[in-house]
Design a protein around this motif. Structure first.
Motif, PDB file in Angstrom:
ATOM      1  N   LEU A  90     -23.416-112.368  56.231  1.00  0.00           N
ATOM      2  CA  LEU A  90     -24.395-111.679  56.721  1.00  0.00           C
ATOM      3  C   LEU A  90     -24.280-111.232  57.891  1.00  0.00           C
ATOM      4  O   LEU A  90     -25.326-110.097  58.363  1.00  0.00           O
ATOM      5  CB  LEU A  90     -25.589-112.729  56.855  1.00  0.00           C
ATOM      6  N   GLY A  91     -23.705-111.401  59.250  1.00  0.00           N
ATOM      7  CA  GLY A  91     -23.186-110.546  60.652  1.00  0.00           C
ATOM      8  C   GLY A  91     -22.732-109.118  60.346  1.00  0.00           C
ATOM      9  O   GLY A  91     -22.836-108.322  61.141  1.00  0.00           O
ATOM     10  N   HIS A  92     -22.099-108.866  59.137  1.00  0.00           N
ATOM     11  CA  HIS A  92     -21.537-107.269  58.640  1.00  0.00           C
ATOM     12  C   HIS A  92     -22.781-106.895  58.421  1.00  0.00           C
ATOM     13  O   HIS A  92     -23.294-105.396  58.567  1.00  0.00           O
ATOM     14  CB  HIS A  92     -20.754-108.085  57.980  1.00  0.00           C
ATOM     15  N   LEU A  93     -23.888-107.609  57.318  1.00  0.00           N
ATOM     16  CA  LEU A  93     -25.296-106.385  56.845  1.00  0.00           C
ATOM     17  C   LEU A  93     -26.074-106.152  58.510  1.00  0.00           C
ATOM     18  O   LEU A  93     -26.594-105.020  58.353  1.00  0.00           O
ATOM     19  CB  LEU A  93     -25.856-107.184  56.394  1.00  0.00           C
ATOM     20  N   PHE A  94     -25.875-107.127  59.182  1.00  0.00           N
ATOM     21  CA  PHE A  94     -26.536-106.664  60.488  1.00  0.00           C
ATOM     22  C   PHE A  94     -25.696-105.980  61.508  1.00  0.00           C
ATOM     23  O   PHE A  94     -26.644-105.263  62.155  1.00  0.00           O
ATOM     24  CB  PHE A  94     -27.141-108.147  61.534  1.00  0.00           C
ATOM     25  N   THR A  95     -24.771-105.701  60.971  1.00  0.00           N
ATOM     26  CA  THR A  95     -23.793-104.960  62.564  1.00  0.00           C
ATOM     27  C   THR A  95     -24.340-103.052  62.115  1.00  0.00           C
ATOM     28  O   THR A  95     -24.512-102.164  62.195  1.00  0.00           O
ATOM     29  CB  THR A  95     -21.997-104.780  62.029  1.00  0.00           C
ATOM     30  N   TYR A  96     -25.146-102.870  60.616  1.00  0.00           N
ATOM     31  CA  TYR A  96     -25.945-101.540  60.123  1.00  0.00           C
ATOM     32  C   TYR A  96     -26.739-101.063  60.661  1.00  0.00           C
ATOM     33  O   TYR A  96     -27.166-100.216  60.305  1.00  0.00           O
ATOM     34  CB  TYR A  96     -25.817-101.292  59.004  1.00  0.00           C
ATOM     35  N   LEU A  97     -27.644-102.315  61.791  1.00  0.00           N
ATOM     36  CA  LEU A  97     -28.308-101.873  61.952  1.00  0.00           C
ATOM     37  C   LEU A  97     -28.498-100.916  62.924  1.00  0.00           C
ATOM     38  O   LEU A  97     -27.543-100.718  64.284  1.00  0.00           O
ATOM     39  CB  LEU A  97     -29.003-102.943  62.532  1.00  0.00           C
ATOM     40  N   PRO A  98     -29.456 -99.970  63.398  1.00  0.00           N
ATOM     41  CA  PRO A  98     -29.006 -98.862  64.251  1.00  0.00           C
ATOM     42  C   PRO A  98     -30.049 -99.159  65.765  1.00  0.00           C
ATOM     43  O   PRO A  98     -30.705 -98.340  66.102  1.00  0.00           O
ATOM     44  CB  PRO A  98     -30.070 -97.654  63.586  1.00  0.00           C
ATOM     45  N   ILE A  99     -29.640-100.377  66.860  1.00  0.00           N
ATOM     46  CA  ILE A  99     -30.135-100.466  67.883  1.00  0.00           C
ATOM     47  C   ILE A  99     -28.809-101.234  68.999  1.00  0.00           C
ATOM     48  O   ILE A  99     -28.164-101.687  68.396  1.00  0.00           O
ATOM     49  CB  ILE A  99     -30.774-102.074  67.941  1.00  0.00           C
ATOM     50  N   SER A 100     -28.760-101.076  70.080  1.00  0.00           N
ATOM     51  CA  SER A 100     -27.784-101.768  70.454  1.00  0.00           C
ATOM     52  C   SER A 100     -26.302-101.731  70.447  1.00  0.00           C
ATOM     53  O   SER A 100     -25.689-100.413  69.391  1.00  0.00           O
ATOM     54  CB  SER A 100     -28.184-103.164  71.000  1.00  0.00           C
ATOM     55  N   ASN A 101     -25.611-102.249  70.477  1.00  0.00           N
ATOM     56  CA  ASN A 101     -24.124-102.312  70.924  1.00  0.00           C
ATOM     57  C   ASN A 101     -24.015-103.284  69.599  1.00  0.00           C
ATOM     58  O   ASN A 101     -24.919-104.559  68.894  1.00  0.00           O
ATOM     59  CB  ASN A 101     -23.441-103.028  71.651  1.00  0.00           C
ATOM     60  N   ILE A 102     -22.797-103.800  68.708  1.00  0.00           N
ATOM     61  CA  ILE A 102     -22.402-104.693  67.254  1.00  0.00           C
ATOM     62  C   ILE A 102     -22.959-106.232  68.089  1.00  0.00           C
ATOM     63  O   ILE A 102     -23.504-106.279  67.589  1.00  0.00           O
ATOM     64  CB  ILE A 102     -20.902-103.878  67.271  1.00  0.00           C
ATOM     65  N   ALA A 103     -22.514-106.285  69.474  1.00  0.00           N
ATOM     66  CA  ALA A 103     -22.525-108.366  69.600  1.00  0.00           C
ATOM     67  C   ALA A 103     -24.128-108.064  69.548  1.00  0.00           C
ATOM     68  O   ALA A 103     -24.892-109.487  69.061  1.00  0.00           O
ATOM     69  CB  ALA A 103     -22.194-108.197  70.939  1.00  0.00           C
TER      70      ALA A 103
END
Length: 109
Positions: A90-103
């Motif tokens: 799920l965290g990997h899927l959230f890394t594709y959101l186009p906002i702010s930084n990865i953390a």
């Protein structure tokens, strides 16, 4: 083996049990309207909670195990046993959101 009287009683009880269903279905429009109203209240409450959560979200890498878990989610690796596979995917899927930084994206989870 049933007697004649028992068969007649069974037929009467079946007819009586169907009558309350007719009364129930007379009020379904009122119940449906109340449920729709409750859905709007729940949606509004959920949106308020989501806004408060994002406003107070940690903007970068916090302490503890979080950095290790964020990196594992980004690279689809194993942090440490037990590895938290659902969080990683799920965290990997959230890394594709186009906002702010990865953390920040993984912290949204």
């Amino acid at each position: 083996r049933q007697r004649r009287g028992q068969k007649a009683e069974a037929a009467v009880s079946t007819a009586q049990s169907e009558a309350p269903l007719d009364e129930y279905f007379e009020h379904t429009d009122e119940v449906t309207a109340e449920l729709r109203e409750g859905n709007w209240v729940a949606l509004g409450f959920s949106l308020v909670v989501m806004v408060l959560y994002t406003l107070t979200l940690f903007p970068s890498i916090p302490g503890g195990d979080a950095p290790e878990l964020i990196v594992a989610a980004y690279h689809l690796g194993v942090a440490h046993p037990p590895g938290y596979p659902l969080f990683t995917i799920l965290g990997h899927l959230f890394t594709y959101l186009p906002i702010s930084n990865i953390a920040y994206r993984v912290n949204l989870l």
